[in-house]
Motif scaffolding. Structure first.
Motif, mmCIF file in Angstrom:
data_model
loop_
_atom_site.group_PDB
_atom_site.id
_atom_site.type_symbol
_atom_site.label_atom_id
_atom_site.label_comp_id
_atom_site.label_asym_id
_atom_site.label_seq_id
_atom_site.Cartn_x
_atom_site.Cartn_y
_atom_site.Cartn_z
ATOM 1 N N LEU A 56 0.675 -1.260 0.066
ATOM 2 C CA LEU A 56 -0.006 -0.068 -0.121
ATOM 3 C C LEU A 56 0.882 1.190 -0.060
ATOM 4 O O LEU A 56 0.172 2.304 -0.043
ATOM 5 N N THR A 57 2.062 1.267 -0.108
ATOM 6 C CA THR A 57 2.884 2.388 -0.237
ATOM 7 C C THR A 57 3.055 2.713 -1.550
ATOM 8 O O THR A 57 3.174 1.921 -2.480
ATOM 9 N N SER A 58 2.994 4.074 -1.786
ATOM 10 C CA SER A 58 2.804 4.474 -3.408
ATOM 11 C C SER A 58 4.193 4.229 -4.242
ATOM 12 O O SER A 58 5.345 4.478 -3.423
ATOM 13 N N HIS A 267 11.930 -4.501 -11.357
ATOM 14 C CA HIS A 267 11.981 -5.374 -10.488
ATOM 15 C C HIS A 267 10.833 -6.371 -10.303
ATOM 16 O O HIS A 267 9.736 -6.308 -9.809
ATOM 17 N N GLY A 268 11.263 -7.562 -10.837
ATOM 18 C CA GLY A 268 10.155 -8.557 -10.962
ATOM 19 C C GLY A 268 9.164 -8.212 -11.843
ATOM 20 O O GLY A 268 9.287 -7.815 -12.928
ATOM 21 N N ASP A 269 7.900 -8.209 -11.435
ATOM 22 C CA ASP A 269 6.728 -7.538 -12.183
ATOM 23 C C ASP A 269 6.481 -6.103 -12.013
ATOM 24 O O ASP A 269 5.594 -5.653 -12.713
ATOM 25 N N GLY A 298 3.474 -3.845 -7.069
ATOM 26 C CA GLY A 298 2.542 -4.676 -6.502
ATOM 27 C C GLY A 298 1.334 -5.096 -7.222
ATOM 28 O O GLY A 298 1.455 -5.484 -8.419
ATOM 29 N N ASP A 299 -0.085 -4.925 -6.524
ATOM 30 C CA ASP A 299 -1.273 -5.472 -7.603
ATOM 31 C C ASP A 299 -1.612 -3.901 -7.981
ATOM 32 O O ASP A 299 -2.729 -3.911 -8.562
ATOM 33 N N HIS A 300 -0.782 -2.886 -8.036
ATOM 34 C CA HIS A 300 -1.513 -1.572 -8.262
ATOM 35 C C HIS A 300 -0.690 -1.103 -9.527
ATOM 36 O O HIS A 300 0.349 -0.924 -9.543
ATOM 37 N N VAL A 301 -1.554 -0.776 -10.364
ATOM 38 C CA VAL A 301 -1.065 -0.235 -11.804
ATOM 39 C C VAL A 301 -1.750 1.120 -12.038
ATOM 40 O O VAL A 301 -2.819 1.455 -11.697
ATOM 41 N N ILE A 302 -0.771 2.067 -12.063
ATOM 42 C CA ILE A 302 -1.267 3.699 -12.463
ATOM 43 C C ILE A 302 -0.919 3.993 -13.857
ATOM 44 O O ILE A 302 0.208 3.823 -14.376
ATOM 45 N N CYS A 303 -1.867 4.530 -14.630
ATOM 46 C CA CYS A 303 -1.727 5.302 -15.632
ATOM 47 C C CYS A 303 -1.015 6.667 -15.538
ATOM 48 O O CYS A 303 -1.898 7.491 -14.848
ATOM 49 N N GLN A 304 0.324 6.670 -15.945
ATOM 50 C CA GLN A 304 0.868 7.980 -15.570
ATOM 51 C C GLN A 304 0.463 9.141 -16.594
ATOM 52 O O GLN A 304 0.455 10.230 -16.239
ATOM 53 N N PHE A 305 0.222 8.941 -17.715
ATOM 54 C CA PHE A 305 -0.095 10.071 -18.605
ATOM 55 C C PHE A 305 -0.559 8.942 -20.045
ATOM 56 O O PHE A 305 -0.404 7.920 -19.860
ATOM 57 N N LYS A 333 -2.693 -11.407 -14.092
ATOM 58 C CA LYS A 333 -1.225 -11.094 -13.927
ATOM 59 C C LYS A 333 -0.918 -10.543 -12.443
ATOM 60 O O LYS A 333 -0.032 -9.714 -12.174
ATOM 61 N N GLY A 334 -1.895 -10.800 -11.575
ATOM 62 C CA GLY A 334 -1.947 -10.512 -10.162
ATOM 63 C C GLY A 334 -2.137 -8.875 -9.959
ATOM 64 O O GLY A 334 -1.730 -8.376 -8.786
ATOM 65 N N VAL A 335 -2.727 -8.312 -10.910
ATOM 66 C CA VAL A 335 -3.179 -6.863 -10.786
ATOM 67 C C VAL A 335 -4.356 -6.738 -10.100
ATOM 68 O O VAL A 335 -5.384 -7.510 -10.531
ATOM 69 N N ALA A 336 -4.856 -5.901 -9.035
ATOM 70 C CA ALA A 336 -6.070 -5.893 -8.287
ATOM 71 C C ALA A 336 -6.773 -4.555 -8.710
ATOM 72 O O ALA A 336 -7.920 -4.541 -8.518
ATOM 73 N N LEU A 337 -5.875 -3.525 -9.145
ATOM 74 C CA LEU A 337 -6.251 -2.129 -9.242
ATOM 75 C C LEU A 337 -5.819 -1.387 -10.562
ATOM 76 O O LEU A 337 -4.562 -1.314 -10.479
ATOM 77 N N PHE A 338 -6.793 -0.791 -11.408
ATOM 78 C CA PHE A 338 -6.177 -0.011 -12.479
ATOM 79 C C PHE A 338 -6.426 1.332 -12.022
ATOM 80 O O PHE A 338 -7.590 1.663 -11.922
ATOM 81 N N ASP A 339 -5.618 2.196 -12.058
ATOM 82 C CA ASP A 339 -5.605 3.591 -11.483
ATOM 83 C C ASP A 339 -5.279 4.602 -12.683
ATOM 84 O O ASP A 339 -4.318 4.630 -13.488
#
Length: 405
Positions: A56-58, A267-269, A298-305, A333-339
């Protein structure tokens, strides 16, 4: 969501008045907490990397992310470390930015961050920390080094975890963030939305792209290909900003160097930045219709732009088509949240059933910092007022494009 509800004007004035009385230590139920300042990051690497493993760390507070920004921008650092007993309790990666003569302590790379949490141990997060003593510890550590502590884009409740930064003086940020939970499969994810309408729209987009020669969905690739796509994004975005009469926030060579540096973080995934694109085929071979840069921790993917070039295939909505491709590919692929990140856009609302409020910590450290803090509070509240009123927001956007700011 509950927020610290003190009157911000009086709060900021009180904080400035107490600036000379601070102590760098505060008492938790378990042990005394000491806050110290570092002007380099190397000495903290071991503890830093241990703290950033928390899911949960950004990712914006990750060691490699911050190092890429530091190497590109070379701003003065005031990294705050809190030690509780013999254990590092938290690290706040902070740099100093000067604005109108005021030294502002901000998260590293704050202008290009979509979410900020700081780095805290789970044990310390469970401790009952006194808000006044917490603020005094930070203030004492930063005394003489900064005039204002301004930590922006903080969710006070992130995926069920309360932020300790919510104990400090706050103002709600004018921007919200938008997220889509990824469920057991793409079909289940789409059911959170209007899946029938969205599938129909996708079929129409696919047919339109096929009618002009087809397309390739580019996901990742070699480092050289990734860097080339990032340069194409800069070109696309520059044209878009120019057309809208807005300043190009990616024009700074240092910021471009920083973003190129993120591509090399893996780093890994997890990855710092990965470019995705819709590339046309046939008579339009090689034309990049849409681009996005995403990051994963981790399980968090962010669209940066993201960016689009609608000179061809505008009616296929290539930007939204690209999001379909990216989101569907991430399942399994182990992703829980698309941001979708910060900022209110129609396409984000159409994809994201979750809207997250963000807040800014505004902690003055001197008289000039108090004035700057009040100014930030007033400007932020004014922007929030405007954005909450669609007619007024459209008028403000048009006025902004005319004056080019």
């Amino acid at each position: 969501m509950q927020t610290h509800k003190l009157d911000i004007h009086q709060q900021l004035l009180d904080e400035a008045a107490k600036a000379e009385a601070g102590s760098a230590s505060l008492r938790s139920p378990n042990a005394e907490l000491d806050v110290s300042v570092f002007d380099t990051i190397a000495m903290l690497e071991k503890d830093w990397r241990a703290l950033e493993r928390d899911n949960l760390t950004s990712l914006h507070q990750g060691y490699d992310w911050c190092r890429s920004w530091i190497e590109a921008h070379r701003r003065p650092l005031v990294i705050l470390r809190g030690v509780c007993g013999s254990e590092t309790a938290f690290i706040l990666p902070i740099e100093i930015e000067r604005s109108h003569g005021v030294r502002i302590a901000k998260f590293i790379g704050a202008d290009h961050s979509n979410i900020n949490t700081g780095l805290f141990t789970k044990r310390f997060l469970k401790d009952a920390v006194d808000p006044y003593r917490f603020a005094e510890g930070l203030r004492h550590a930063l005394r003489g080094k900064a005039d204002l502590l301004l930590l922006q884009n903080i969710p006070l409740d992130w995926r069920g975890r309360k932020s300790l930064l919510g104990l400090l003086p706050l103002v709600q940020n004018q921007n919200h963030a938008y997220q889509l939970p990824l469920l057991e499969n793409f079909e289940a994810t789409l059911k959170q939305l209007n899946s029938k309408s969205r599938r129909k729209k996708f079929r129409v987009q696919s047919k339109r792209l096929e009618s002009i020669g087809g397309f390739d969905y580019v996901a990742g690739g070699t480092a050289g290909e990734q860097h080339a796509l990032l340069d194409q994004f800069f070109a696309q975005k520059a044209e878009r900003f120019k057309a809208l009469g807005l300043p190009d926030v990616f024009a700074d060579p240092k910021t471009r160097t920083f973003l190129h540096g993120l591509i090399d973080i893996r780093h890994g995934d997890d990855f710092g930045l990965e470019m995705h694109a819709i590339r046309l085929k046939g008579e339009n071979e090689g034309h990049i219709a849409a681009l996005s840069g995403i990051s994963r921790k981790g399980d968090h993917v962010i669209c940066q732009f993201s960016s689009i070039n609608e000179s061809i295939a505008k009616d296929a909505s290539p930007g939204e088509f690209l999001f379909w491709q990216m989101i569907s590919r991430l399942h399994g692929k182990g992703v829980a949240l698309f941001d979708f990140g910060l900022g209110d856009q129609v396409y984000k609302r159409s994809w994201a059933p979750i809207e997250t409020d963000h807040h800014d910590v505004v902690l003055p450290l001197s008289l000039s910092g108090n004035i700057a803090g009040l100014a930030h509070w007033a400007i932020t509240r004014s922007k929030a007022h405007i954005k909450a009123r669609p007619g007024l927001y459209i008028f403000a956007q048009r006025a902004r494009s005319k004056i080019g700011v």
